[in-house]
Scaffold this motif. Structure first.
Motif, mmCIF file in Angstrom:
data_model
loop_
_atom_site.group_PDB
_atom_site.id
_atom_site.type_symbol
_atom_site.label_atom_id
_atom_site.label_comp_id
_atom_site.label_asym_id
_atom_site.label_seq_id
_atom_site.Cartn_x
_atom_site.Cartn_y
_atom_site.Cartn_z
ATOM 1 N N ASP A 74 0.838 -1.214 0.000
ATOM 2 C CA ASP A 74 0.000 0.000 0.000
ATOM 3 C C ASP A 74 0.867 1.256 0.000
ATOM 4 O O ASP A 74 0.547 2.235 -0.687
ATOM 5 C CB ASP A 74 -0.936 0.001 1.208
ATOM 6 C CG ASP A 74 -2.009 -1.082 1.139
ATOM 7 O OD1 ASP A 74 -2.251 -1.644 0.048
ATOM 8 O OD2 ASP A 74 -2.608 -1.368 2.204
ATOM 9 N N ALA A 75 1.974 1.233 0.756
ATOM 10 C CA ALA A 75 2.880 2.384 0.787
ATOM 11 C C ALA A 75 3.521 2.608 -0.587
ATOM 12 O O ALA A 75 3.714 3.759 -1.007
ATOM 13 C CB ALA A 75 3.953 2.180 1.855
ATOM 14 N N ILE A 76 3.826 1.528 -1.283
ATOM 15 C CA ILE A 76 4.389 1.649 -2.632
ATOM 16 C C ILE A 76 3.371 2.279 -3.569
ATOM 17 O O ILE A 76 3.693 3.196 -4.338
ATOM 18 C CB ILE A 76 4.852 0.280 -3.163
ATOM 19 C CG1 ILE A 76 6.045 -0.226 -2.354
ATOM 20 C CG2 ILE A 76 5.193 0.358 -4.655
ATOM 21 C CD1 ILE A 76 6.407 -1.680 -2.626
ATOM 22 N N ILE A 77 2.137 1.817 -3.509
ATOM 23 C CA ILE A 77 1.086 2.381 -4.373
ATOM 24 C C ILE A 77 0.916 3.863 -4.091
ATOM 25 O O ILE A 77 0.827 4.674 -5.021
ATOM 26 C CB ILE A 77 -0.224 1.594 -4.205
ATOM 27 C CG1 ILE A 77 -0.055 0.201 -4.824
ATOM 28 C CG2 ILE A 77 -1.392 2.340 -4.848
ATOM 29 C CD1 ILE A 77 -1.185 -0.764 -4.525
ATOM 30 N N ALA A 78 0.905 4.237 -2.818
ATOM 31 C CA ALA A 78 0.778 5.654 -2.466
ATOM 32 C C ALA A 78 1.955 6.461 -3.013
ATOM 33 O O ALA A 78 1.768 7.561 -3.555
ATOM 34 C CB ALA A 78 0.676 5.806 -0.947
ATOM 35 N N ALA A 79 3.161 5.927 -2.905
ATOM 36 C CA ALA A 79 4.351 6.622 -3.411
ATOM 37 C C ALA A 79 4.312 6.744 -4.935
ATOM 38 O O ALA A 79 4.707 7.772 -5.488
ATOM 39 C CB ALA A 79 5.618 5.901 -2.962
ATOM 40 N N LEU A 80 3.837 5.689 -5.610
ATOM 41 C CA LEU A 80 3.718 5.751 -7.073
ATOM 42 C C LEU A 80 2.683 6.796 -7.498
ATOM 43 O O LEU A 80 2.910 7.549 -8.451
ATOM 44 C CB LEU A 80 3.342 4.376 -7.629
ATOM 45 C CG LEU A 80 4.442 3.317 -7.573
ATOM 46 C CD1 LEU A 80 3.867 1.931 -7.863
ATOM 47 C CD2 LEU A 80 5.567 3.652 -8.539
ATOM 48 N N LYS A 81 1.568 6.853 -6.790
ATOM 49 C CA LYS A 81 0.540 7.860 -7.097
ATOM 50 C C LYS A 81 1.088 9.258 -6.854
ATOM 51 O O LYS A 81 0.856 10.174 -7.658
ATOM 52 C CB LYS A 81 -0.708 7.613 -6.256
ATOM 53 C CG LYS A 81 -1.518 6.422 -6.709
ATOM 54 C CD LYS A 81 -2.735 6.236 -5.820
ATOM 55 C CE LYS A 81 -3.578 5.057 -6.279
ATOM 56 N NZ LYS A 81 -4.738 4.836 -5.395
#
Length: 179
Positions: free
Chosen positions: A166-173
């Motif tokens: 989830d943290a990766i997805i947030a960082a990608l967004k």
């Protein structure tokens, strides 16, 4: 995730052994609705032998050469989530390939956490001849300058694998909105 330019790039997970690259990578791939590949698994499949056997029979230099070729092949495929072996990103040619074709994410964790995680399995050739904490500290010291070149850095030392994904997805967004 909604369709963005990120869907046109492979996401490459890097970091020391035990950081969770494979487990987090599978969860991330599912969340992003794209395939997952583990570079070490692909190397084993191509060579017809385990990473440990390749190290024992041919040495680290031969392993790294095969690893570089497999990663280049994977980066030429449609976008995916790709987990790399801990030493792959140290190779300058591999880093250049990734910089040109993918988004790199460093899964960071403290050495004590990594040592606890890798103690669960005896499949790490670099940890067989010594104290795992000392070996991981040396590896981090030598690899950190290369890892620091990753596009995104994520703390993977605490929380669940899903929290890390989830943290990766947030960082990608966040990265996408900054462009």
């Amino acid at each position: 995730m909604t369709r963005t330019a990120l869907h046109d790039h492979t996401i490459v997970l890097i970091g020391l052994m035990g950081a969770g690259k494979t487990t987090v990578g599978r969860r991330l791939a599912a969340a992003m609705d794209r395939p997952f590949a583990d570079a070490d698994h692909e190397i084993e499949r191509a060579a017809g032998r385990s990473v440990s056997e390749i190290f024992e029979d041919f040495g680290e230099a031969a392993f790294r050469d095969g690893e570089r070729r497999v990663i280049a092949r994977l980066l030429d495929q449609p976008p995916m989530v790709l987990a790399l072996g801990g030493g792959a990103f140290v190779d300058p040619d591999t880093r250049t390939l990734i910089a040109n074709k993918a988004i790199s994410i460093w899964l960071q964790a403290d050495v004590e956490t990594l040592a606890t995680r890798v103690a669960r399995r005896d499949t790490r050739p670099l940890l067989r001849d010594g104290n795992p904490v000392e070996i991981l500290e040396r590896l981090l010291e030598t690899r950190q300058p290369a890892y620091a070149e990753a596009d995104i850095h994520i703390d993977a030392s605490a929380g669940t694998h899903q929290a890390t994904a989830d943290a990766i997805i947030a960082a990608l967004k966040d990265r996408e909105t900054q462009k």
